[in-house]
Motif scaffolding. Structure first.
Motif, PDB file in Angstrom:
ATOM      1  N   VAL A  35       0.842  -1.194   0.000  1.00 57.31           N
ATOM      2  CA  VAL A  35       0.000   0.000   0.000  1.00 57.31           C
ATOM      3  C   VAL A  35       0.879   1.246   0.000  1.00 57.31           C
ATOM      4  CG1 VAL A  35      -1.768   1.272   1.269  1.00 57.31           C
ATOM      5  CG2 VAL A  35      -1.776  -1.243   1.301  1.00 57.31           C
ATOM      6  N   ASP A  36       0.602   2.137  -0.944  1.00 59.29           N
ATOM      7  CA  ASP A  36       1.314   3.413  -0.978  1.00 59.29           C
ATOM      8  C   ASP A  36       0.516   4.349  -1.870  1.00 59.29           C
ATOM      9  OD1 ASP A  36       4.628   4.105  -0.427  1.00 59.29           O
ATOM     10  OD2 ASP A  36       3.434   5.506  -1.644  1.00 59.29           O
ATOM     11  N   PRO A  37       0.351   5.613  -1.434  1.00 58.10           N
ATOM     12  CA  PRO A  37      -0.402   6.537  -2.289  1.00 58.10           C
ATOM     13  C   PRO A  37       0.278   6.717  -3.644  1.00 58.10           C
ATOM     14  CG  PRO A  37       0.593   7.692  -0.409  1.00 58.10           C
ATOM     15  CD  PRO A  37       0.786   6.233  -0.184  1.00 58.10           C
ATOM     16  N   VAL A 168      12.730   7.723  -0.103  1.00 53.24           N
ATOM     17  CA  VAL A 168      12.232   7.999  -1.458  1.00 53.24           C
ATOM     18  C   VAL A 168      11.323   9.229  -1.482  1.00 53.24           C
ATOM     19  CG1 VAL A 168      12.429   5.556  -2.068  1.00 53.24           C
ATOM     20  CG2 VAL A 168      10.207   6.468  -1.340  1.00 53.24           C
ATOM     21  N   THR A 169      11.023   9.792  -0.298  1.00 55.14           N
ATOM     22  CA  THR A 169      10.275  11.050  -0.226  1.00 55.14           C
ATOM     23  C   THR A 169      11.041  11.972   0.729  1.00 55.14           C
ATOM     24  OG1 THR A 169       8.941  10.451   1.701  1.00 55.14           O
ATOM     25  CG2 THR A 169       8.105   9.754  -0.456  1.00 55.14           C
ATOM     26  N   TRP A 170      10.447  13.125   1.051  1.00 62.90           N
ATOM     27  CA  TRP A 170      11.124  14.063   1.966  1.00 62.90           C
ATOM     28  C   TRP A 170      10.842  13.711   3.430  1.00 62.90           C
ATOM     29  CZ3 TRP A 170      14.949  16.913   0.421  1.00 62.90           C
ATOM     30  CH2 TRP A 170      15.044  17.195  -0.948  1.00 62.90           C
ATOM     31  N   SER A 171      10.527  12.449   3.672  1.00 60.93           N
ATOM     32  CA  SER A 171      10.058  12.029   4.994  1.00 60.93           C
ATOM     33  C   SER A 171      11.022  12.315   6.137  1.00 60.93           C
ATOM     34  CB  SER A 171       9.758  10.526   4.970  1.00 60.93           C
ATOM     35  OG  SER A 171      10.906   9.821   4.567  1.00 60.93           O
ATOM     36  N   MET A 172      12.312  12.446   5.864  1.00 63.09           N
ATOM     37  CA  MET A 172      13.274  12.680   6.946  1.00 63.09           C
ATOM     38  C   MET A 172      13.680  14.146   7.067  1.00 63.09           C
ATOM     39  SD  MET A 172      13.929   9.852   8.519  1.00 63.09           S
ATOM     40  CE  MET A 172      13.537   8.121   8.261  1.00 63.09           C
TER      41      MET A 172
END
Ligand SMILES: NC(=O)c1ccc[n+]([C@@H]2O[C@H](COP(=O)([O-])OP(=O)(O)OC[C@H]3O[C@@H](n4cnc5c(N)ncnc54)[C@H](O)[C@@H]3O)[C@@H](O)[C@H]2O)c1
Length: 350
Positions: A35-37, A168-172
């Motif tokens: 699951v991932d948007p 893979v995103t700006w999550s950090m």
């Protein structure tokens, strides 16, 4: 016994580096949903699963609701600020959750999540704290518990290198997703380990970090666990090395905090070297990266299916870490780290 149908929710770097390579080898669980948007992330995650021998054909979905009938349990590996709401929804819908660190980004959310878990006793909420399965970390715990170090007096933890994880995103880095920086990210592992080694009797003495409004890259924290003085220094910028030194009244142990730990030493204060080199993996610790995550998932699957089997890291252990991180950021112990290059500007205009 039927195997647990597992969804991986959040198909970024942690899912691909930690959970998906392990999943084909986990007894008692099979991958049934990704699951991932961003469905491209789910497809990339599926490719990783296949490269590691996965043969299931999981449903790829943009939201977990689309796949709700496909899974009994989920690994939640989404950005930090999404942990609380998503995990609560899953628990309320009868799904077991293995939640990536940190549990939540506020103590109030962690408290609510514990309550939700308690209100749904047929579901399991467990924390992903895989460093507990590092052989060197487990060795230190055994040394402390057996009294081999004498009375533990000091712990000095230093972990720093230029940032190298590749989300893979700006999550950090985006505060709206990450909440915090090095303390929230690396510090969750470090604080969980300290509680695991030294117990719950903890006082936060002092904390400095370099946040000027964004996520911090540097953190220095002074703590006391019972009678043990602890200093933790973390950096996403500087090559500080990765080592932890635990000093007792009889002996001192030093480990690398990365995986694998590399050379570890145990030396008495009389100068006798009792150990130098690698540390053997004593189960459940594992000496291969992939095996760590197989072990973590296998334990989660077993705990989810079998009443009475405890997860390696229960939800309560996640909450104490969240409380400590929050106290560092927002409590009276917090001080701005001296940054003379920003706080003492020259008047020359240079
Ligand atoms: N165990 C470890 O050692 C370890 C290592 C790195 C990261 N982590 C943790 O894993 C989590 C994810 O970090 P990452 O490095 O994979 O980040 P990432 O940015 O690489 O991936 C996050 C993924 O979640 C997806 N996402 C965002 N919101 C979502 C939602 N509501 N539902 C489903 N998917 C959503 C994004 O599209 C992305 O694919 C964090 O909690 C992080 O701290 C753990």
């Amino acid at each position: 016994m039927t195997s647990l149908r597992l969804a991986v929710i959040g198909c970024g770097a942690a899912a691909r580096a930690c959970h998906l390579p392990a999943l084909p080898h986990v007894p008692g669980a099979r991958l049934t949903a990704l699951v991932d948007p961003d469905l491209g992330h789910a497809e990339d995650a599926l490719a990783v699963y296949r490269e590691h021998g996965g043969t299931e054909s999981p449903r790829l979905a943009a939201t977990w609701h689309e796949a709700r009938d496909m899974f009994d349990a989920a690994v939640v590996a989404v950005p930090h600020t999404a942990h609380a709401r998503l995990t609560a929804d899953l628990l309320e819908n009868g799904k077991h959750v293995l939640l990536e660190k940190p549990m939540t980004t506020t103590p109030a959310d962690a408290e609510r999540l514990l309550k939700t878990a308690a209100d749904h006793p047929d579901t399991l909420l467990a924390m992903a704290h895989p460093r507990r399965l590092f052989p060197a970390y487990a060795w230190v715990r055994r040394l402390i518990r057996s009294g081999a170090l004498g009375t533990v007096r000091r712990v000095r933890w230093t972990e720093g290198h230029p940032y190298s994880w590749e989300p893979v995103t700006w999550s950090m880095f985006d505060r709206r997703l990450a909440s915090g920086g090095v303390l929230t990210d690396t510090g969750s592992h470090v604080f969980d380990t300290l509680f695991w080694w030294l117990g719950d009797d903890m006082t936060l003495l002092d904390h400095q970090d370099d946040s000027l409004g964004g996520v911090e890259s540097e953190g220095r924290t002074w703590l006391r666990f019972g009678g043990v003085d602890v200093i933790v220094e973390l950096s996403r910028l500087r090559p500080l090395g990765t080592a932890c030194v635990i000093t007792g009244s009889e002996a001192e142990v030093r480990i690398g905090t990365d995986f694998p730990a590399g050379e570890c030493t145990l030396t008495t204060h009389a100068g006798e070297e009792l150990h130098r080199g690698d540390v053997d993996a004593v189960a459940p610790a594992q000496n291969e990266w992939e095996a760590l995550f197989v072990e973590q998932l296998a334990n989660f699957a077993e705990a989810g299916r079998t009443p009475g089997v405890a997860p390696y890291s229960p939800a309560e252990d996640g909450k104490r870490v969240v409380d400590l991180i929050d106290a560092c950021y927002h409590g009276p112990a917090r001080r701005a780290m001296p940054q003379p290059w920003t706080t003492h500007r020259t008047t020359s205009g240079a």
